[in-house]
Enzyme design. Structure first.
Site, PDB file in Angstrom:
ATOM      1  N   SER A   1      34.302  35.450  32.262  1.00  0.00           N
ATOM      2  CA  SER A   1      35.474  36.095  31.678  1.00  0.00           C
ATOM      3  C   SER A   1      36.717  35.746  32.475  1.00  0.00           C
ATOM      4  O   SER A   1      36.647  35.432  33.662  1.00  0.00           O
ATOM      5  CB  SER A   1      35.303  37.612  31.681  1.00  0.00           C
ATOM      6  OG  SER A   1      35.369  38.128  33.001  1.00  0.00           O
ATOM      7  N   ASP A   2      37.871  35.800  31.801  1.00  0.00           N
ATOM      8  CA  ASP A   2      39.112  35.894  32.548  1.00  0.00           C
ATOM      9  C   ASP A   2      39.082  37.236  33.263  1.00  0.00           C
ATOM     10  O   ASP A   2      38.303  38.138  32.913  1.00  0.00           O
ATOM     11  CB  ASP A   2      40.308  35.782  31.608  1.00  0.00           C
ATOM     12  CG  ASP A   2      41.564  35.306  32.324  1.00  0.00           C
ATOM     13  OD1 ASP A   2      41.653  35.456  33.560  1.00  0.00           O
ATOM     14  OD2 ASP A   2      42.480  34.783  31.647  1.00  0.00           O
ATOM     15  N   TRP A   3      39.931  37.399  34.261  1.00  0.00           N
ATOM     16  CA  TRP A   3      39.837  38.574  35.126  1.00  0.00           C
ATOM     17  C   TRP A   3      40.115  39.851  34.335  1.00  0.00           C
ATOM     18  O   TRP A   3      41.170  40.002  33.720  1.00  0.00           O
ATOM     19  CB  TRP A   3      40.784  38.408  36.310  1.00  0.00           C
ATOM     20  CG  TRP A   3      40.111  37.821  37.512  1.00  0.00           C
ATOM     21  CD1 TRP A   3      40.234  38.268  38.794  1.00  0.00           C
ATOM     22  CD2 TRP A   3      39.185  36.721  37.570  1.00  0.00           C
ATOM     23  NE1 TRP A   3      39.438  37.525  39.641  1.00  0.00           N
ATOM     24  CE2 TRP A   3      38.784  36.563  38.917  1.00  0.00           C
ATOM     25  CE3 TRP A   3      38.640  35.870  36.622  1.00  0.00           C
ATOM     26  CZ2 TRP A   3      37.875  35.598  39.329  1.00  0.00           C
ATOM     27  CZ3 TRP A   3      37.748  34.887  37.029  1.00  0.00           C
ATOM     28  CH2 TRP A   3      37.376  34.763  38.364  1.00  0.00           C
ATOM     29  N   PHE A   4      39.118  40.736  34.320  1.00  0.00           N
ATOM     30  CA  PHE A   4      39.114  41.968  33.527  1.00  0.00           C
ATOM     31  C   PHE A   4      39.095  41.668  32.025  1.00  0.00           C
ATOM     32  O   PHE A   4      39.516  42.493  31.223  1.00  0.00           O
ATOM     33  CB  PHE A   4      40.319  42.859  33.871  1.00  0.00           C
ATOM     34  CG  PHE A   4      40.419  43.220  35.330  1.00  0.00           C
ATOM     35  CD1 PHE A   4      39.644  44.232  35.861  1.00  0.00           C
ATOM     36  CD2 PHE A   4      41.280  42.534  36.177  1.00  0.00           C
ATOM     37  CE1 PHE A   4      39.737  44.575  37.209  1.00  0.00           C
ATOM     38  CE2 PHE A   4      41.373  42.856  37.513  1.00  0.00           C
ATOM     39  CZ  PHE A   4      40.601  43.876  38.041  1.00  0.00           C
ATOM     40  N   GLY A   5      38.580  40.499  31.662  1.00  0.00           N
ATOM     41  CA  GLY A   5      38.551  40.096  30.268  1.00  0.00           C
ATOM     42  C   GLY A   5      37.225  40.328  29.571  1.00  0.00           C
ATOM     43  O   GLY A   5      37.013  39.803  28.476  1.00  0.00           O
TER      44      GLY A   5
END
Length: 826
Positions: free
Chosen positions: A232-236
């Site tokens: 994931s993208d960060w916190f995605g």
């Protein structure tokens, strides 16, 4: 279909999977902290560290105050180079940079498409064209992975805007996805064997990318043969069962929000099969094996590499991407002219865009410093003329930071440290057990103004803050706080206050920052920025004009900076910010030898174009920006770039505006790609919309002659058709030419662009030297994606080969024939 370049000790992954408990398997599928994965010490599975790219490898700490790391040209500058070999060379060097930060995976390259020209991350992406993007990305990935460092191509897919980026749905038809937006990812898998893919924050046709089974599993894994991980993208990450069942492997960062206990519960409830978790773990362990993680005990100590060969490469790449847009004979500057270096970017090194691409460079060479080093200090005078900052100029100096447990600054500080710039992004707090929702920081320094007058202070905070001068509150950054344009869209818009200050007097500045007393909804960001400045006005423009009138040449260093071109928000317009347009016109009125040197992350409108002698687009070329600019302006090297993106006459001449708000910037949580495959020059060609400068455009300091092109066959063969032509440098300077090959379609059952880039060749030639450009086109390059048939289709018929030096500068047209309908399943 991954390539395992380095020699690695084989690991029995099946045996490891058998030995891992369900709890341990689940633990591997989410980060331990911001940059590392969870280890399983008893089985010798170490932490794996990743580092942000794509124009460097950032060390731990904040965006711009961590371990120092070399700053390379941004992606659009590399895109403007049209140089595949340079992209591979940059990838190799960034592998060493990544390892110097104790990391084994670099979060790069970014291959989203230049759709609107207003994307805040436009500078992070290569081009509006998927073929050019693919060629550079493949080379970059090969360079990284040949050295044993994993590439993470991003952001999968249609993450082409920063507006409502965590929730927006990019609504794109399948043909457009296949031909434009998925194409670089497909090339990265099939040609470069990329080891990791990062999913975007956005939704695609209503489904969050981390749960998009069609895109991840059906297309990437089953059709393309992808065998790497999706992270994931960060916190995605947005779900538990939906995400992992769709094929998503790694949630970042840690500690986990959707894996961990939630995933174990989902397994117990039968929502996630144990085999699904095991398969995700297998892919992650394969990545560990590929990057040699099993051969270490985990991340090593970070160090700074500052080598002469790295400096030389960055300087060369900066010139490779410089695009000479206009030149009425003034460039290169001859002799040793007296120069007025004017503009807000003259004495400041604008080396990179903003957001997660930022790093702490070991040094920065400003244009002023580069020119003075080349010409002598007496030859170059400077004046800013005006500002171009979106935020108040950041405070610099000796800053003391005191960290407290709790939100009230009570008791003795738990930790103190010194910084030089009031721009803080606390990825990791300096006290290990601090609670992100229950701490405070006091920043203290003294400020002595050089001039008396009214000063403006600006405060940006993710969390809450208040600013004081000599104990008097001047900015309240808590009351009425709401999200704005800063720190990835998770901090407030800048709050400002004014204060009267006397020259020479020392003032006590204090900023109190305190975290919210509750968890965030979504991404957790703790950040602070404080600035103070005396605003510029007409007096500064007048001083710059006076200087320009007294010098042989006026060089205007204008454009934007990392506050404008930044992750977290899109641009509001394509104008030069502030009074820069007025400054250009005023300077040009008094000095006929006016040259504009642009630094932006994408196109700008140029109502002043006819009033200046030359324009050079320099993007954000890294820490050697000043030397690279001096090299090009003085003719030590030629400008090597060609536009990777069309420059429209006006903002709304871009194809993304076809259906007003719904197509850009979006409405009701959706942005609809109504232009379909007609992106960039495809739109301008087919809809007959004029451009200011076309895709592929770039002038040179020398002249080139092109021979008549030859094709290996006038009929498409199984091996393709190769076009060749000889290019001769007929001038008296070294230079680089880019031969571009576009294909025009045969009659088809769908609307197709007038022409599409299908190959290119860049030749660097000495005076009098000739070189051979050879470009091969296969049947796939003739095809469109046939949704009904589920594959690539090229109808039999006549196809044009357009040989050009830009999308508008056609040199020659040839024709080939495809004898029979051609089809290739997806």
């Amino acid at each position: 279909m991954s390539k395992d370049y380095p020699s690695r000790t084989p690991v029995d992954i099946a045996a490891l999977l058998d030995a891992l408990t369900p709890e341990e398997q689940v633990s591997l599928l989410a980060g331990a902290d911001f940059w590392t994965t969870e280890p399983v010490a008893r089985l010798g599975i170490p932490k794996l560290k990743v580092s942000d790219g794509p124009n460097g490898a950032r060390g731990a700490g904040g965006l711009t105050n961590g371990t120092k790391a070399a700053a390379f040209p941004c992606a659009i500058a590399l895109g403007a180079s049209w140089n595949v070999a340079a992209a591979r060379e940059m990838g190799c060097e960034l592998a060493a940079e990544t390892r110097s930060k104790g990391a084994r995976v670099l979060l790069a390259p970014t291959v989203n498409i230049h759709r609107s020209g207003l994307n805040g991350r436009n500078f992070e992406c290569y081009s509006e064209d998927p073929m050019l993007t693919s060629a550079l990305a493949v080379a970059y990935i090969e360079g990284l992975q040949a050295q044993g460092v994993g590439a993470t191509i991003k952001h999968f897919v249609a993450n082409d805007s920063e507006i409502e980026r965590q929730t927006i749905s990019s609504d794109v038809d399948e043909r457009t996805l296949r031909e434009i937006y998925l194409a670089p990812f497909e090339a990265a898998v099939k040609k470069a064997g990329v080891w990791a893919v990062m999913t975007g924050y956005n939704r695609l046709n209503g489904v969050h990318m981390d749960a998009h089974k069609w895109a991840m599993t059906e297309v990437a894994r089953e059709q393309w043969g992808y065998d790497g991980i999706f992270m994931s993208d960060w916190f995605g990450t947005n779900s538990t069962a939906e995400s992992i069942n769709a094929g998503h492997d790694l949630e970042m960062p840690g500690p986990s929000r959707y894996r961990g206990a939630r995933l174990l519960t989902a397994m117990e409830a039968g929502e996630v099969a144990p085999e699904t978790v095991r398969a995700a773990c297998a892919r992650l362990l394969k990545l560990f094996e590929r990057v040699g993680a099993f051969e270490s005990e985990g991340p090593e100590e970070e160090v700074t590499r500052d080598l002469p060969e790295t400096r030389a490469l960055i300087r060369r790449l900066g010139a490779e991407g410089a695009v000479l847009l206009k030149n009425d004979g003034i460039l290169p500057l001859a002799g040793a002219p007296s120069v007025a270096a004017i503009g807000p970017n003259a004495a400041v090194a604008r080396i990179m865009g903003g957001g997660s691409a930022q790093i702490n460079a070991p040094y920065r060479v400003s244009p002023l410093e580069g020119l003075r080093a080349a010409l002598g200090a007496d030859k170059v005078a400077t004046a800013p003329g005006c500002g171009n900052n979106r935020l108040i100029e950041v405070l610099k100096g000796d800053l003391k930071l005191s960290f407290f447990r709790g939100r009230s600054f009570e008791g003795a500080p738990m930790h103190t440290l010194s910084e030089q710039e009031a721009n803080f992004f606390w990825f990791d707090l300096p006290v290990e057990d601090f609670d992100q929702d229950n701490f405070s920081v006091r920043i203290e320094t003294r400020f002595t103004p050089a001039e008396s007058g009214t000063y403006v202070a600006g405060l940006v905070n993710a969390g809450f803050a208040r600013a004081y001068v000599d104990g008097q509150e001047i900015i309240d950054g808590e009351t009425g706080w709401q999200k704005g344009m800063n720190f990835f869209g998770l901090a407030n818009d800048e709050q400002r206050g004014t204060v009267e200050l006397e020259a020479g007097r020392s003032y006590e500045l204090r900023i109190d920052y305190y975290s919210p007393d509750h968890p965030d909804d979504g991404i957790t960001v703790r950040a602070l920025r404080f600035g103070i400045e005396k605003p510029t006005g007409q007096a500064e423009i007048d001083a710059a004009v006076a200087l320009a009138g007294a010098r042989d040449v006026a060089l205007l260093f204008v454009g934007r900076n990392e506050e404008w071109d930044s992750e977290g928000h899109d641009l509001p317009h394509m104008d030069l910010p502030g009074d820069q347009g007025a400054l250009i016109e005023a300077v040009a009125a008094v000095n006929p030898n006016t040259v504009v040197v642009l630094q932006t992350g994408g196109p700008v409108e140029m109502p002043w174009l006819d009033k200046v002698k030359a324009v050079v687009q320099f993007w954000y070329p890294g820490q050697e920006v000043g030397h690279a600019m001096a090299d090009v302006l003085l003719g030590k090297v030629g400008p090597g770039g060609r536009l990777p993106q069309s420059f429209p006459v006006a903002m709304k001449d871009n194809g993304a505006w076809t259906q007003a708000a719904i197509s850009y910037p979006g409405e009701g949580g959706h942005v609809r790609y109504d232009e379909g495959v007609f992106v960039g020059y495809r739109f301008h060609d087919s809809r007959k919309v004029p451009v200011l400068f076309p895709f592929g455009h770039g002038l040179s300091y020398t002249r080139f002659g092109w021979s008549t092109a030859q094709v290996s066959s006038t009929k498409m063969t199984a091996a393709g058709v190769t076009l060749s032509l000889e290019v001769t440098n007929s001038g008296d300077r070294a230079g680089a030419e880019v031969v571009q090959l576009y294909v025009t379609p045969a009659e088809a059952p769908v609307a197709r662009p007038e022409k599409e880039l299908r190959g290119f060749a860049k030749l660097a030639l000495a005076p009098g030297e000739s070189g051979l450009a050879e470009i091969t086109v296969t049947a796939r390059e003739l095809a469109f994606f046939d949704v009904a048939k589920g594959g690539w289709s090229a109808p039999a018929g006549r196809y044009g080969l357009v040989v050009a030096s830009s999308a508008e500068a056609v040199q020659e047209r040839l024709e080939i024939t495809l004898a029979e309908d051609w089809f290739e399943p997806a």
